[in-house]
Design a protein around this motif. Structure first.
Motif, PDB file in Angstrom:
ATOM      1  N   ALA A   1       0.843  -1.206   0.000  1.00 22.25           N
ATOM      2  CA  ALA A   1       0.000   0.000   0.000  1.00 22.25           C
ATOM      3  C   ALA A   1       0.872   1.246   0.000  1.00 22.25           C
ATOM      4  O   ALA A   1       0.575   2.236  -0.677  1.00 22.25           O
ATOM      5  CB  ALA A   1      -0.922  -0.015   1.215  1.00 22.25           C
ATOM      6  N   LYS A   2       1.955   1.177   0.749  1.00 21.80           N
ATOM      7  CA  LYS A   2       2.865   2.335   0.806  1.00 21.80           C
ATOM      8  C   LYS A   2       3.492   2.588  -0.567  1.00 21.80           C
ATOM      9  O   LYS A   2       3.577   3.728  -1.031  1.00 21.80           O
ATOM     10  CB  LYS A   2       3.954   2.070   1.849  1.00 21.80           C
TER      11      LYS A   2
ATOM     12  N   LYS B   1       2.261   1.800  -3.490  1.00 25.37           N
ATOM     13  CA  LYS B   1       1.254   2.339  -4.417  1.00 25.37           C
ATOM     14  C   LYS B   1       0.949   3.797  -4.089  1.00 25.37           C
ATOM     15  O   LYS B   1       0.713   4.613  -4.981  1.00 25.37           O
ATOM     16  CB  LYS B   1      -0.020   1.482  -4.368  1.00 25.37           C
ATOM     17  N   THR B   2       0.972   4.121  -2.798  1.00 29.41           N
ATOM     18  CA  THR B   2       0.747   5.509  -2.400  1.00 29.41           C
ATOM     19  C   THR B   2       1.859   6.401  -2.944  1.00 29.41           C
ATOM     20  O   THR B   2       1.602   7.506  -3.439  1.00 29.41           O
ATOM     21  CB  THR B   2       0.659   5.608  -0.858  1.00 29.41           C
TER      22      THR B   2
ATOM     23  N   VAL C   1     -10.668   5.578  -4.316  1.00 28.30           N
ATOM     24  CA  VAL C   1     -10.238   4.172  -4.330  1.00 28.30           C
ATOM     25  C   VAL C   1     -11.489   3.322  -4.425  1.00 28.30           C
ATOM     26  O   VAL C   1     -12.359   3.382  -3.539  1.00 28.30           O
ATOM     27  CB  VAL C   1      -9.426   3.811  -3.060  1.00 28.30           C
TER      28      VAL C   1
ATOM     29  N   ASN D   1     -10.760  -1.327   0.390  1.00 31.72           N
ATOM     30  CA  ASN D   1      -9.310  -1.513   0.533  1.00 31.72           C
ATOM     31  C   ASN D   1      -8.799  -0.620   1.671  1.00 31.72           C
ATOM     32  O   ASN D   1      -8.124   0.392   1.440  1.00 31.72           O
ATOM     33  CB  ASN D   1      -8.599  -1.189  -0.786  1.00 31.72           C
TER      34      ASN D   1
ATOM     35  N   THR E   1      -6.505  -0.849   3.873  1.00 30.18           N
ATOM     36  CA  THR E   1      -5.051  -0.674   4.073  1.00 30.18           C
ATOM     37  C   THR E   1      -4.531   0.447   3.182  1.00 30.18           C
ATOM     38  O   THR E   1      -3.789   1.323   3.640  1.00 30.18           O
ATOM     39  CB  THR E   1      -4.303  -1.995   3.749  1.00 30.18           C
ATOM     40  N   LEU E   2      -4.949   0.414   1.931  1.00 35.54           N
ATOM     41  CA  LEU E   2      -4.491   1.449   0.993  1.00 35.54           C
ATOM     42  C   LEU E   2      -5.091   2.810   1.360  1.00 35.54           C
ATOM     43  O   LEU E   2      -4.386   3.826   1.360  1.00 35.54           O
ATOM     44  CB  LEU E   2      -4.868   1.067  -0.445  1.00 35.54           C
TER      45      LEU E   2
ATOM     46  N   GLU F   1      -3.254   4.306   4.206  1.00 30.10           N
ATOM     47  CA  GLU F   1      -1.929   4.816   3.805  1.00 30.10           C
ATOM     48  C   GLU F   1      -2.083   6.120   3.018  1.00 30.10           C
ATOM     49  O   GLU F   1      -1.332   7.078   3.218  1.00 30.10           O
ATOM     50  CB  GLU F   1      -1.210   3.751   2.964  1.00 30.10           C
TER      51      GLU F   1
ATOM     52  N   PRO G   1      -8.246  -1.184  -7.492  1.00 27.76           N
ATOM     53  CA  PRO G   1      -7.343  -2.272  -7.116  1.00 27.76           C
ATOM     54  C   PRO G   1      -7.720  -3.573  -7.820  1.00 27.76           C
ATOM     55  O   PRO G   1      -8.876  -3.763  -8.212  1.00 27.76           O
ATOM     56  CB  PRO G   1      -7.556  -2.406  -5.599  1.00 27.76           C
TER      57      PRO G   1
END
Lengths: 175, 293
Positions: free
Chosen positions: A28-29, A31-32, A57, A61, A63-64, A67, A102
């Protein structure tokens, strides 16, 4: 003589991170970092430079989204405040600077890309074949490393101008 | 233990008053006086300096000094003097002095055990250098008096405990204390060189690499450029791949080790091999089910 007992040395198993959860947070980090980088190399149409810079998003998701919210709390997209939205459906009236779909939500996204056609929304996906379906940027994993494909024509259909530097980072594929 | 020395001491008494007085003092538990007299006797008499029994008595007196005066001092000079004296006694003892040799060894084993316990008790994040020395002293004594005895188990345990300490130091500040991560890896590598099939050492080594890989990206700012992100991902892949053989071995050695399955699932997730990650997660779920039943 009284026998002296040895004190037990009991080395603990290392307290690892919560392995899989952490690996998910790690992705996730990454992708961020990618999504935030895109804000620096892409020029949005004038009406998308007003108000908040919205990153949507699609799907569930957390987690993403978590982040991205951490990033949004400390960073700006040029002069725009970044706002993160978790979306269960895509309204054609919605104004998103970036829409990320995602991999696990691709099947549910339906005609989301078509609905946002010509909207000034950068559609980012992570499923094989999504460039052909209109995505401008598609994450791919090559030898365990996350990279991205870029479609300039698809970006231009969204009235987005892609910086040359971003082009140089993209992987060339026929997909 | 001093009883066996009576004959000898009586013989020495005719020649050296200080020696006999030291002997009497220690029997009366007058420790400081005994120490002063034995040192004077050994200093003044060339004959005593070559007498294994005299060195034994000196060692014994210093051992009592250590136990009564310096037991809480991990750098006790008396303990070192006792060790030196017992070894000197052994080196001067002819083959006929088997009992003398055996008595010295019993005392040396006691002192070695105290070094080991000091190493075990003192080992923490604020003090990791001295325990290494205490443990080295334990090993040095034991290897001299029991050359055939295996110290592998103790060495592995100590190396692993040391690795745990280094890891704690590293985790307290990963940015500035990367050297402790390397020290932790070094300690585990030592444990594995002595005991390659040690499950915990294999697992811990795998986790060290895994955590290092995860931290590489966790510690980054969102502002890093995409070239740097590429390089970081490349490093991560290498670290996950380094983690893999250790974690796989831990699992092969102990297929019921839940932590190893969880780690394998995490490693493959980190390598973006989601199928394999899921496979190990399913194995873990299955194992948990079996253990419930």
């Amino acid at each position: 003589m009284k026998k002296l007992l040895f004190i037990c040395l009991c080395p603990l198993l290392f307290s690892a991170y919560q392995q899989q959860e952490d690996a998910a947070a790690m992705n996730a980090k990454k992708k961020t970092i990618f999504l935030y980088s895109f804000t620096k190399y892409i020029d949005w149409p004038p009406d998308y430079k007003e108000g908040n810079f919205v990153i949507g998003v699609f799907g569930n998701n957390p987690t993403l989204v978590s982040e991205l919210n951490k990033m949004a709390a400390t960073k700006m997209a040029q002069s725009q405040k970044i706002e993160i939205k978790s979306l269960n459906s895509i309204e054609s009236s919605g104004k998103y600077n970036i829409l990320f779909i995602p991999a696990e939500s691709t099947a549910q996204s339906g005609d989301a890309i078509a609905r946002l056609k010509g909207h000034g929304t950068l559609v980012v996906t992570e499923e094989k074949g999504m460039i052909k379906k209109g995505s401008a940027i598609n994450f791919v994993t090559i030898e365990s490393i996350i990279k991205f494909q870029l479609s300039i024509p698809n970006a231009e259909k969204q009235h987005l101008k892609i910086g040359r530097e971003l082009e140089s980072y993209a992987v060339k594929t026929n997909d | 233990m001093l009883v066996c020395m009576c004959t000898s001491v009586y013989m020495q008494a005719q020649q050296n008053d200080d020696f006999v007085t030291a002997y009497k003092y220690i029997q009366l538990n007058q420790v400081d006086s005994a120490r002063a007299r034995i040192d004077k006797a050994m200093r003044d008499s060339v004959t005593l300096g070559k007498d294994p029994q005299a060195w034994y008595v000196r060692g014994y007196i210093y051992k009592v000094v250590y136990k009564t005066r310096e037991a809480s001092d991990r750098n006790s000079p008396a303990r070192l003097q006792a060790v030196y004296s017992f070894f000197k006694s052994i080196s001067l003892t002819a083959d006929t002095g088997k009992q003398m040799r055996a008595d010295c060894k019993v005392n040396l084993k006691y002192l070695a055990a105290r070094f080991y316990n000091d190493a075990a008790q003192a080992l923490d994040t604020s003090n990791y250098k001295n325990p290494i020395q205490y443990f080295a002293q334990y090993l040095s004594i034991m290897k001299k008096i029991e050359p055939d005895m295996s110290t592998v188990k103790m060495e592995v345990e100590f190396a692993m405990a040391l690795a745990t300490t280094y890891t704690s130091l590293y985790q307290a500040n990963q940015k500035t204390r990367a050297n402790f991560l390397e020290l932790a890896k070094g300690s585990l590598a030592k444990a594995l060189s002595l005991d390659p099939n040690n499950v915990s050492a294999n697992y811990n080594m795998g986790i060290l690499y895994y955590n290092q890989a995860v931290y590489l990206i966790k510690g980054q700012d969102y502002d890093i450029d995409l070239t740097s992100l590429d390089a970081i991902q490349d490093n991560q892949v290498q670290l996950f791949k380094q983690s893999l053989p250790f974690t796989e071995k831990a699992y092969a050695l102990d297929p019921k080790k839940e932590e190893a399955l969880l780690a394998l699932s995490g490693i493959y997730f980190g390598l973006n091999d989601f199928e394999k990650s899921k496979l190990f997660q399913e194995k873990l779920d299955q194992l948990k089910k079996e253990q419930k039943h």
